[in-house]
Design a protein around this motif. Sequence first.
Motif, PDB file in Angstrom:
ATOM      1  N   ASN A   1       2.351   2.242  -3.118  1.00 56.68           N
ATOM      2  CA  ASN A   1       1.360   2.468  -4.177  1.00 56.68           C
ATOM      3  C   ASN A   1       1.310   1.354  -5.202  1.00 56.68           C
ATOM      4  O   ASN A   1       1.142   1.599  -6.393  1.00 56.68           O
TER       5      ASN A   1
ATOM      6  N   THR B   1      -3.878  -2.133  -6.116  1.00 56.91           N
ATOM      7  CA  THR B   1      -5.109  -1.531  -6.640  1.00 56.91           C
ATOM      8  C   THR B   1      -6.265  -2.447  -6.278  1.00 56.91           C
ATOM      9  O   THR B   1      -6.065  -3.651  -6.092  1.00 56.91           O
TER      10      THR B   1
ATOM     11  N   LYS C   1       0.842  -1.195   0.000  1.00 56.28           N
ATOM     12  CA  LYS C   1       0.000   0.000   0.000  1.00 56.28           C
ATOM     13  C   LYS C   1       0.875   1.241   0.000  1.00 56.28           C
ATOM     14  O   LYS C   1       0.705   2.146  -0.818  1.00 56.28           O
ATOM     15  N   GLU C   2       1.823   1.258   0.909  1.00 55.85           N
ATOM     16  CA  GLU C   2       2.714   2.408   1.046  1.00 55.85           C
ATOM     17  C   GLU C   2       3.416   2.726  -0.261  1.00 55.85           C
ATOM     18  O   GLU C   2       3.639   3.880  -0.606  1.00 55.85           O
TER      19      GLU C   2
END
Length: 560
Positions: free
Chosen positions: A273, A276, A270-271
Amino acid sequence: MDCKQYIAEKLNIDGFDAGEVAGYIETPPDTTLGDYALPCFFLAKILRSSPVKIAETLKNNFTTDQVITEVNAVGGYLNFKINRAGFAKSLLSEIAEKGAKYGADTLGEGKTICIDYSSINIAKPFHIGHLSTTVIGSALCKILRFLGYKVVGINHLGDYGTQFGKLIVAYKLWSSREQVISGRLKELTRIYVKFHEEAKLNPALEDDARHYFHLIERGDKESNELFGLFKKITLEEVDRIYKMLNVSFDSYAGESFYNDKMAAVVEELKEKNLLTISDGASIVNLDEYGMPPCLILKSDGSSLYATRDIAAAIYRKNTYDFHKCLYVVAYQQNLHFKQFFKVIELMGREWAKDLVHVAYGMVSLESGSMSTREGKVVLLEDVINKTVEKALKVIEEKNPALKDKERTAKAVGTGAVIFGALSNNKIKDIVFSYDRVLSFEGETCPYVQYTVTRCFSVLKKTGKPKDFTVPDMCEAEYAVISELGRFPSVIKSAAEKYEPSFITRYAVDLAQTFSKFYIDCKIACEDENLRNFRLAITDAVKTVLINALTLLGIDYVEEM
Ligand code: ARG
């Protein structure tokens, strides 16, 4: 002493690694021009010159010595003649001196290699499909250890997933503790198969299974106790087979071991990116790399196979600081490995390049394929037992007076199964045939083991080799010497290419070369010096064949 390596090091060609050059050196079938030859064509592009000129230049810069006595450049080839007697003498004393350590190396010292292999699924039968991963992985462990690496053999158990929920449902409906304890894996397979049959008629069973799986995940006591029992039974059963195959592990950290290590992976993804959301599931998009997305979390938040593999790779790197981490898994999973290796790379772990999928082909029995769900399985243990039984029959026919027939049959039968699985290039699919693996002729284990017993019997009858000076050698004698000298480099190539089959092939070649020598040259001859020389060859062949078999996890016998 490895002549090819020696020549390559002496040549010391700019921009080329000696090991690579050694790989190009050939032993010509006709040795009138030389004992070794280097075709210079592969050098042309990089050295920007013609093979003929390169061969000339290399020849002019080469100084002959006690081992390499002559060098000639002929039409793009560099031919070397060696002092055969000197080579034979130093090689035979080296083998006699090093014994079980002949072929070993220290090149891997200070480096750790993790090998994920066998990696069976709990509560599922250990079938013939597991043969390749188990014996290829185990041989790679032994080969790499022999080369000085520290090896961590890991059985990444498949001990996580809805199938355990299914088993609990099936257990509650159609089995009992007593039945499971006495029927063991067969009973677990029986109820697993029954679950799938019944679930076709009554789909609600699938919901029950999911419910129980969640209970396991949430730490529910009763469900986990049952799951623990299934796991214990599976491990006890497979352990018996591992023992037969001389296989062992340093770690049994399976998929469930990573339950508490995945949140951090998801957080990091998550960090960075990388995650999805797609239809409620969390994925890493890999469009850019021409691959379907890597699934990280299902829409209900539960993790997937890849999630656990990512967590496992990171854990292994942190725990063992591996130089390489190998995954010996069938090629059907090619995409899975490509995907999660890519995800780890995208996470910025430079060591993603050190993850290697060692893919192999399928093994099937002549009778056809199988599926656990339908209960059509060929159990590996049955295959081994049947091979051992057949071996016993052959021994009873050929050598009824043999002592310890059972032990011999075990070594021959299990050896045949292992050797059979390691005989082909690992990526090829193989069809297992009892008759073929047990044949005493051709490229088989019994043939190699038989050659070992021949050496033992010669040495027993004619005596141990005493000191000798190397006589003028005939081709059959020199052929064995040349083959013996190749062993160390064969092990290195097997390690480099992750191909234990290089060693099975080598063992067959050496056995065949020895057979020719055995027929052509009378070992128990009058001439004492010649006799001792030939005995020394026999002793060396025995040592090297045993070393080769040991690296493959195969036992030898002194008589059969
Ligand atoms: N248990 C898996 C199977 O039977 C193989 C696991 C291989 N190892 C891994 N780290 N994915 O398909």
